[in-house]
Write a protein that holds these residues in place. Sequence first.
Motif, short mmCIF file in Angstrom:
data_model
loop_
_atom_site.label_atom_id
_atom_site.label_comp_id
_atom_site.label_asym_id
_atom_site.label_seq_id
_atom_site.Cartn_x
_atom_site.Cartn_y
_atom_site.Cartn_z
N TYR A 176 -5.05 -9.35 -3.73
CA TYR A 176 -4.14 -10.47 -3.44
C TYR A 176 -4.10 -11.49 -4.58
N GLY A 177 -2.92 -11.76 -5.06
CA GLY A 177 -2.76 -12.78 -6.09
C GLY A 177 -3.15 -12.34 -7.48
N SER A 178 -3.63 -11.10 -7.63
CA SER A 178 -4.14 -10.61 -8.92
C SER A 178 -3.29 -9.47 -9.45
N ASN A 179 -3.54 -9.09 -10.69
CA ASN A 179 -2.75 -8.04 -11.34
C ASN A 179 -3.39 -6.65 -11.18
N TYR A 180 -4.37 -6.52 -10.32
CA TYR A 180 -5.03 -5.22 -10.16
C TYR A 180 -4.21 -4.23 -9.35
N MET A 198 0.85 -1.18 0.00
CA MET A 198 0.00 0.00 0.00
C MET A 198 0.89 1.23 0.00
N SER A 199 0.64 2.15 -0.94
CA SER A 199 1.25 3.47 -0.88
C SER A 199 0.18 4.44 -0.43
N ASP A 236 -0.62 -6.23 -5.45
CA ASP A 236 0.14 -7.37 -4.97
C ASP A 236 1.55 -7.18 -5.49
N ASN A 237 2.49 -7.05 -4.58
CA ASN A 237 3.86 -6.72 -5.01
C ASN A 237 4.47 -7.75 -5.94
#
Lengths: 345, 345, 345, 345
Positions: B287-291, B242-243, B312-313
Amino acid sequence: MDVAIIGGTGYGAVELIRFLHNHPHVQVTKIISHSNSGTDLSEVYPHLTEIIDLEMTPLNVDELAKEVELVFFATPSNVSKHYIPSLMDKGVRCIDLSGDFRLRDGEIYQTYYGEEMATQRYIDQAVYGLPEINKEKIKQASILANPGCYPTATTLGLLPVLENDLVDNSSIIIDAKTGTSGAGRGLSLNVHFSEMNENFKAYKLGVHKHIPEIEQLLTERAKEEIQVTFTPHIVPMTRGIMSTIYVDLKDKQSTDYLIDVYQNYYKNDPFVRVRRNGTIPSTREVYGSNYCDIGLYADERTGKLIIVSVIDNLVKGASGQAVQNMNIMCGWDETTGINQLPIYP
Amino acid sequence: MDVAIIGGTGYGAVELIRFLHNHPHVQVTKIISHSNSGTDLSEVYPHLTEIIDLEMTPLNVDELAKEVELVFFATPSNVSKHYIPSLMDKGVRCIDLSGDFRLRDGEIYQTYYGEEMATQRYIDQAVYGLPEINKEKIKQASILANPGCYPTATTLGLLPVLENDLVDNSSIIIDAKTGTSGAGRGLSLNVHFSEMNENFKAYKLGVHKHIPEIEQLLTERAKEEIQVTFTPHIVPMTRGIMSTIYVDLKDKQSTDYLIDVYQNYYKNDPFVRVRRNGTIPSTREVYGSNYCDIGLYADERTGKLIIVSVIDNLVKGASGQAVQNMNIMCGWDETTGINQLPIYP
Amino acid sequence: MDVAIIGGTGYGAVELIRFLHNHPHVQVTKIISHSNSGTDLSEVYPHLTEIIDLEMTPLNVDELAKEVELVFFATPSNVSKHYIPSLMDKGVRCIDLSGDFRLRDGEIYQTYYGEEMATQRYIDQAVYGLPEINKEKIKQASILANPGCYPTATTLGLLPVLENDLVDNSSIIIDAKTGTSGAGRGLSLNVHFSEMNENFKAYKLGVHKHIPEIEQLLTERAKEEIQVTFTPHIVPMTRGIMSTIYVDLKDKQSTDYLIDVYQNYYKNDPFVRVRRNGTIPSTREVYGSNYCDIGLYADERTGKLIIVSVIDNLVKGASGQAVQNMNIMCGWDETTGINQLPIYP
Amino acid sequence: MDVAIIGGTGYGAVELIRFLHNHPHVQVTKIISHSNSGTDLSEVYPHLTEIIDLEMTPLNVDELAKEVELVFFATPSNVSKHYIPSLMDKGVRCIDLSGDFRLRDGEIYQTYYGEEMATQRYIDQAVYGLPEINKEKIKQASILANPGCYPTATTLGLLPVLENDLVDNSSIIIDAKTGTSGAGRGLSLNVHFSEMNENFKAYKLGVHKHIPEIEQLLTERAKEEIQVTFTPHIVPMTRGIMSTIYVDLKDKQSTDYLIDVYQNYYKNDPFVRVRRNGTIPSTREVYGSNYCDIGLYADERTGKLIIVSVIDNLVKGASGQAVQNMNIMCGWDETTGINQLPIYP
């Protein structure tokens, strides 16, 4: 000295019990709970089995006033204001861990707490219990408003630069992070394990009730109106608060110089540790203890000072500080009963 | 299309394998690891048992150039710069998940990466692979510099207000938080479970290597020199960034208006979701996704805009974005193979 | 009384320091570390800043024997056996938190510890420091072998039924679970945060070095050869051990009856709490404290007794028990300095 | 094919949606929720924003029968039994993720589920959906009773030795551990973050409703009455189940031999992976995937076989297996839509 705790099933109460159990001058003789009166405390908190043998009782102000000299309120918002006035009138000193007696402005209280504030004349009696700045007043207090967790970490991080006039007071940004225990034992989806584990959340942007508390204190001490930007977040851990604070330095200052300012400011305060240059405290390093650890970094590129202030939200942010305040009120050594080391790891 | 992955034992590689395994147009035929050559991948990562049956091999550039059309580098800093030039010269397209080809200024590279930058003429060929702003250039890229995790979350959060000239560009503060997987699989006390669990830490204040990467991109897009204050923290969780970004609005703007600006800016970008007023995304929600999910709050009291941007880093912050870039480079639909839903809870 | 701690950078040492700091009769005057001699303890453990001001020193047995009366070894396996004999010969009492002096059979030691055992005549002097069964011997001990974490939780769970001849001694199955701190501060992929978080693992099936320690004690107390099936697991948490133990009851017995047997067995032991029927302890309920909590369930359908025994692996499973043993050795009250309440939550 | 999901706000439903969204032959056209009808799904689950655009509706059996061919029930206990009969009568196939149609004995159902069982003639129609043993019956099923999470991990771990008559059937002990998501999204103190984090608990000793389900299946397959000892525990993680199972081997057998038996038993089952000698699976290694991984260790000292079986409780233990069953019922490849790799780390 006999004391009572009101709000016996919350985390604030149970943490008070942990510290008071080994306190040489105090014994908890009454634990009061509306929702669990008649139940043994160790049924609600089995970790106290064979240690605390007390049945929780309902609140009866008259009786209470006869039985104890001091009362801790570890209750939700908008409860203590109904009982503290009459206890005070009967000569019982009260330490309030809730927010009912922290703010002085009834309108702001109404906005953030959703109800009317306590009667002004009792508010006027209340002392804001941040020992690092208010020790003399605390000694005399009959109503002690124990600070909120975020305000404790945040104002301890800001006061040295503010009072030394080193920063632009309009530039304060507080990015705060808390463990889940700050939300208490009440159930909510927000701190449901499956939702909060492996997760990191921001919440209550711009509306958290600790905003006016922080601003009131900073304004008082800086002697000018201060507004802050404050964003709280929840970390997937139980205990700990970190306030990462950003301020514009008025003039270029080295990290070393600023550390000196802080160490000097807190030189008589046993629970504030200003870290040497190059170490930034993590929340684990104060876990279970009453310390507030502060790390500093002056960013020469951008002219900003970054202040990292950590506490255990249930200790220096609540019950530990309450015991510290009681010690001061009673003339005992400030650290009595709360000089445990942080638990690591 | 046959592709190779270099850096087979890191989290970047293993996440690439997860996405490429179900990708309709690609197969991973080579996994290269210096430290584990000769070992089956499933011995190092037992979760791939019976799924991936590949032995890791050492790197031989000439051979590799004959066998595959595209190479992913999921290597530590200062590795890919030694191999990408000759691969490029042999006509192999390279996607570099490390930082070797992201910066354009050799001096800054030296400061933050501790070594000399790659040869300038290859740097000049490299395209910065943030698809939301660079799609046309990505299509032609032979060297694709896949963005860092913090820069992805942060610049996607800032670009709409920056390019629409809505904020004071000198006011940018980025308070960033990451899960531990960003530190990779290499052992360190910092991410030792007993030290990091139930803990929250700030680290690398003022010296993180993603600072120049963020500044370079923002400067390019804003067309004026931009410096940022950037503080990274580690959260006791494995995945997620999170930024939380703070900027001064030039003029008073409502949250609703700003959400419109963002939704318009990203209207053609399938992986950026701008949230409606009142919801702030948490890391678990991607989590686990490219969003990349973005939430906004304009604080009317202080005139600041608070931007919360989560990814998700390991996905949008690394391997998912690398696959997205490959899709664009190869003329396939941008979402191919990476359209999995976030895993919740 | 002046004491020394050897193995100053491990979790065992740091937990000893936590308890000894507030102990009325003891002060830690020397902290010895091979790897960190010359460094301040608070540099390695910043949570001790301003609390412990000691530089770690290398080990010099002659000097040490002059300076302190008692030494704690919080060292890895196969270290203390080289130093304890000469310390003992010089009249220094030693409490060994490692396994070097726990087993009596050299061959078994060799099998499980991979090296030769200490000289037999010192082994013969060593007292196994489980206070609940060995108090008289502990008082006289010059070498105190502090029990392992799993053996403490497990044998305390089994002894009452074993010694009362209530179960089939050949039926013992121990399914044990530990937090990660049992693995110490040494780095390994096994307890790397990203690998261990959101994970649950079994490990060292059939070969854990605590198997012979458990069997030796049970055999001694039951007066017949006992073998156990023991499976350890790692839980994604820092502290805590639970042993879930399955035994066949010789005759049908009610849970209530068995609870009586246990409560009677431990009636003089301040740190063992046998829970009332219907409550099974969780590890959190003893967190940070020296308690061992035991819950029982007699399964009438299958004739098995299920015993759940929990401790904090670093306290009752290591440093707390070591202080308890020191108290007994020195004739002080057993609970001195270790009567902290569990930290909850 | 159009399908509906009933129980739209639970974790079972949301995990079904994850798998069905990318399933080539199916679309979810209706999501039914009693408590949230009228609300968009993405309001309750913001991670579905811009992905799933469906408003939840109340249940109307007649309408539903006209609109979809298959219905998933992801409801609490004692709900589906009221609706499945009439849906079946109208020709709609039902896959029930709850326990309503798993048991065949009304008295046992009453004991463990606290209500009357569904009408016997519908119970007789129900097929127990463990694909590894029941594929042929599943193809014909109109009512599919999807197995519970513990029974899936446990029976897959036990069936090979049971059906090959290798163990003493009266010796079965199951020590099971689950992540918190098995408890669902409903709030309870048990899975309140502050209580469950850094904690490990045993619960429901001897009374868990999965006991009769495990015993029924084992009894059926072993052709003799089997009773098991089963102790469930909660791990501070969201997903994952491990069953550690202890059985007495009839004759001495090597681990290698037993692994052969298992690999042979599951040779046609794409989702069961029997691990090679020396590796024991951890829960993370199947995270987010439909795999059941099994590790074996024959303890030569005690003659016991230790079986470690892991699944993701929400996938192979619930929604993934439900999709696998749907695939079989519809004649599609068993792995369609659920062939995602485990997410690691």
